[in-house]
Motif scaffolding. Structure first.
Motif, PDB file in Angstrom:
ATOM      1  N   SER A  36       1.049  -1.390  -0.159  1.00 12.26           N
ATOM      2  CA  SER A  36       0.043  -0.140  -0.016  1.00 12.26           C
ATOM      3  C   SER A  36       0.905   1.247  -0.036  1.00 12.26           C
ATOM      4  N   THR A  37       2.064   1.188   0.796  1.00 20.19           N
ATOM      5  CA  THR A  37       2.868   2.329   0.781  1.00 20.19           C
ATOM      6  C   THR A  37       3.454   2.679  -0.586  1.00 20.19           C
ATOM      7  N   SER A  38       4.025   1.277  -1.171  1.00 23.01           N
ATOM      8  CA  SER A  38       4.575   1.402  -2.580  1.00 23.01           C
ATOM      9  C   SER A  38       3.596   1.839  -3.477  1.00 23.01           C
ATOM     10  N   ASP A  39       2.249   1.687  -3.543  1.00 18.32           N
ATOM     11  CA  ASP A  39       1.300   2.066  -4.371  1.00 18.32           C
ATOM     12  C   ASP A  39       1.016   3.636  -4.260  1.00 18.32           C
ATOM     13  N   SER A  40       0.987   4.066  -3.012  1.00 16.73           N
ATOM     14  CA  SER A  40       0.667   5.559  -2.815  1.00 16.73           C
ATOM     15  C   SER A  40       2.018   6.423  -3.094  1.00 16.73           C
ATOM     16  N   LEU A  41       3.138   5.674  -2.944  1.00 17.62           N
ATOM     17  CA  LEU A  41       4.400   6.453  -3.312  1.00 17.62           C
ATOM     18  C   LEU A  41       4.610   6.430  -4.998  1.00 17.62           C
ATOM     19  N   ALA A  42       4.129   5.708  -5.629  1.00 15.72           N
ATOM     20  CA  ALA A  42       3.893   5.176  -7.332  1.00 15.72           C
ATOM     21  C   ALA A  42       3.150   6.351  -7.538  1.00 15.72           C
ATOM     22  N   ILE A  43       1.894   6.672  -7.062  1.00 18.47           N
ATOM     23  CA  ILE A  43       0.949   7.802  -7.322  1.00 18.47           C
ATOM     24  C   ILE A  43       1.717   9.031  -7.302  1.00 18.47           C
ATOM     25  N   GLU A  44       2.507   9.386  -6.251  1.00 15.40           N
ATOM     26  CA  GLU A  44       3.148  10.680  -6.099  1.00 15.40           C
ATOM     27  C   GLU A  44       4.255  10.717  -7.041  1.00 15.40           C
ATOM     28  N   ILE A  45       4.932   9.519  -7.470  1.00 19.01           N
ATOM     29  CA  ILE A  45       5.927   9.685  -8.296  1.00 19.01           C
ATOM     30  C   ILE A  45       5.384  10.129  -9.783  1.00 19.01           C
ATOM     31  N   ALA A  46       4.400   9.527 -10.255  1.00 17.62           N
ATOM     32  CA  ALA A  46       3.673   9.806 -11.478  1.00 17.62           C
ATOM     33  C   ALA A  46       3.258  11.097 -11.575  1.00 17.62           C
ATOM     34  N   THR A  47       2.875  11.823 -10.462  1.00 18.73           N
ATOM     35  CA  THR A  47       2.459  13.197 -10.439  1.00 18.73           C
ATOM     36  C   THR A  47       3.589  13.987 -10.482  1.00 18.73           C
ATOM     37  N   MET A  48       4.689  13.846  -9.875  1.00 18.26           N
ATOM     38  CA  MET A  48       6.081  14.516 -10.104  1.00 18.26           C
ATOM     39  C   MET A  48       6.624  14.082 -11.455  1.00 18.26           C
ATOM     40  N   ALA A  49       6.574  13.158 -12.061  1.00 17.41           N
ATOM     41  CA  ALA A  49       6.912  12.913 -13.445  1.00 17.41           C
ATOM     42  C   ALA A  49       6.000  13.688 -14.482  1.00 17.41           C
ATOM     43  N   ARG A  50       4.934  13.865 -14.187  1.00 20.15           N
ATOM     44  CA  ARG A  50       4.079  14.597 -15.039  1.00 20.15           C
ATOM     45  C   ARG A  50       4.506  16.206 -15.040  1.00 20.15           C
ATOM     46  N   HIS A  92       7.472  17.331 -15.047  1.00 20.26           N
ATOM     47  CA  HIS A  92       8.809  17.184 -15.626  1.00 20.26           C
ATOM     48  C   HIS A  92      10.045  17.624 -14.552  1.00 20.26           C
ATOM     49  N   LEU A  93       9.933  16.873 -13.264  1.00 24.98           N
ATOM     50  CA  LEU A  93      10.981  17.037 -12.431  1.00 24.98           C
ATOM     51  C   LEU A  93      11.980  16.011 -12.825  1.00 24.98           C
ATOM     52  N   LYS A  94      13.279  16.336 -12.539  1.00 24.89           N
ATOM     53  CA  LYS A  94      14.470  15.465 -12.605  1.00 24.89           C
ATOM     54  C   LYS A  94      14.627  14.352 -11.361  1.00 24.89           C
ATOM     55  N   ALA A  95      15.086  13.167 -11.737  1.00 20.53           N
ATOM     56  CA  ALA A  95      15.028  12.082 -10.839  1.00 20.53           C
ATOM     57  C   ALA A  95      15.509  12.409  -9.578  1.00 20.53           C
ATOM     58  N   ARG A  96      16.549  13.142  -9.285  1.00 26.58           N
ATOM     59  CA  ARG A  96      16.936  13.701  -8.159  1.00 26.58           C
ATOM     60  C   ARG A  96      16.138  14.242  -7.271  1.00 26.58           C
ATOM     61  N   LEU A  97      15.608  15.192  -7.750  1.00 27.16           N
ATOM     62  CA  LEU A  97      14.366  15.773  -7.113  1.00 27.16           C
ATOM     63  C   LEU A  97      13.373  15.150  -6.781  1.00 27.16           C
ATOM     64  N   ILE A  98      12.913  14.245  -7.719  1.00 28.19           N
ATOM     65  CA  ILE A  98      11.847  13.047  -7.397  1.00 28.19           C
ATOM     66  C   ILE A  98      12.265  12.253  -6.061  1.00 28.19           C
ATOM     67  N   PHE A  99      13.571  11.828  -6.039  1.00 31.47           N
ATOM     68  CA  PHE A  99      14.022  11.054  -5.082  1.00 31.47           C
ATOM     69  C   PHE A  99      13.977  11.783  -3.543  1.00 31.47           C
TER      70      PHE A  99
END
Length: 112
Positions: A27-41, A43-50
């Protein structure tokens, strides 16, 4: 940190739970994947997403996994976004069928 490490007793024998983090599960992984998808939309860099993922986990009192696991989640999220953008370019390009492999290679270079 175990559950026992996070429990203290005060003078009136009430249990005080301090700094307990939820384990990193599906469940934590799923909620984090949603946050990552939002940040990828956005156009954030990978380091900032981390960095934002670590902040998100700490803010929601969730256990922070290893950097390898976080990097894998970010890599998958960015790859999915790249695939979405390529599909969008294919749908909107009038020359998609004419240009063939050249157009596909050009799109890949644009999205690096």
């Amino acid at each position: 940190m175990t559950f026992k490490d996070g429990i203290k007793q005060d003078s009136s024998c009430r249990l005080i739970v301090a700094r307990i983090h939820h384990p990193f599960g599906q469940s934590t992984s799923d909620s984090l994947a949603i946050e990552i998808a939002t940040m990828a939309r956005t156009h954030l860099k990978a380091r900032l997403i981390f960095d934002r993922c670590v902040d998100f986990l700490i803010q929601n009192r969730m256990q922070v996994p290893s950097s390898y696991r976080l990097n894998d989640l970010i890599r998958v999220g960015l790859h999915d976004r790249k695939a979405e953008l390529i599909a969008l370019m294919d749908d909107r390009s009038p020359l998609a069928n004419v240009m063939g492999p050249y157009q596909h290679a050009r799109r890949i270079r644009l999205l690096r």
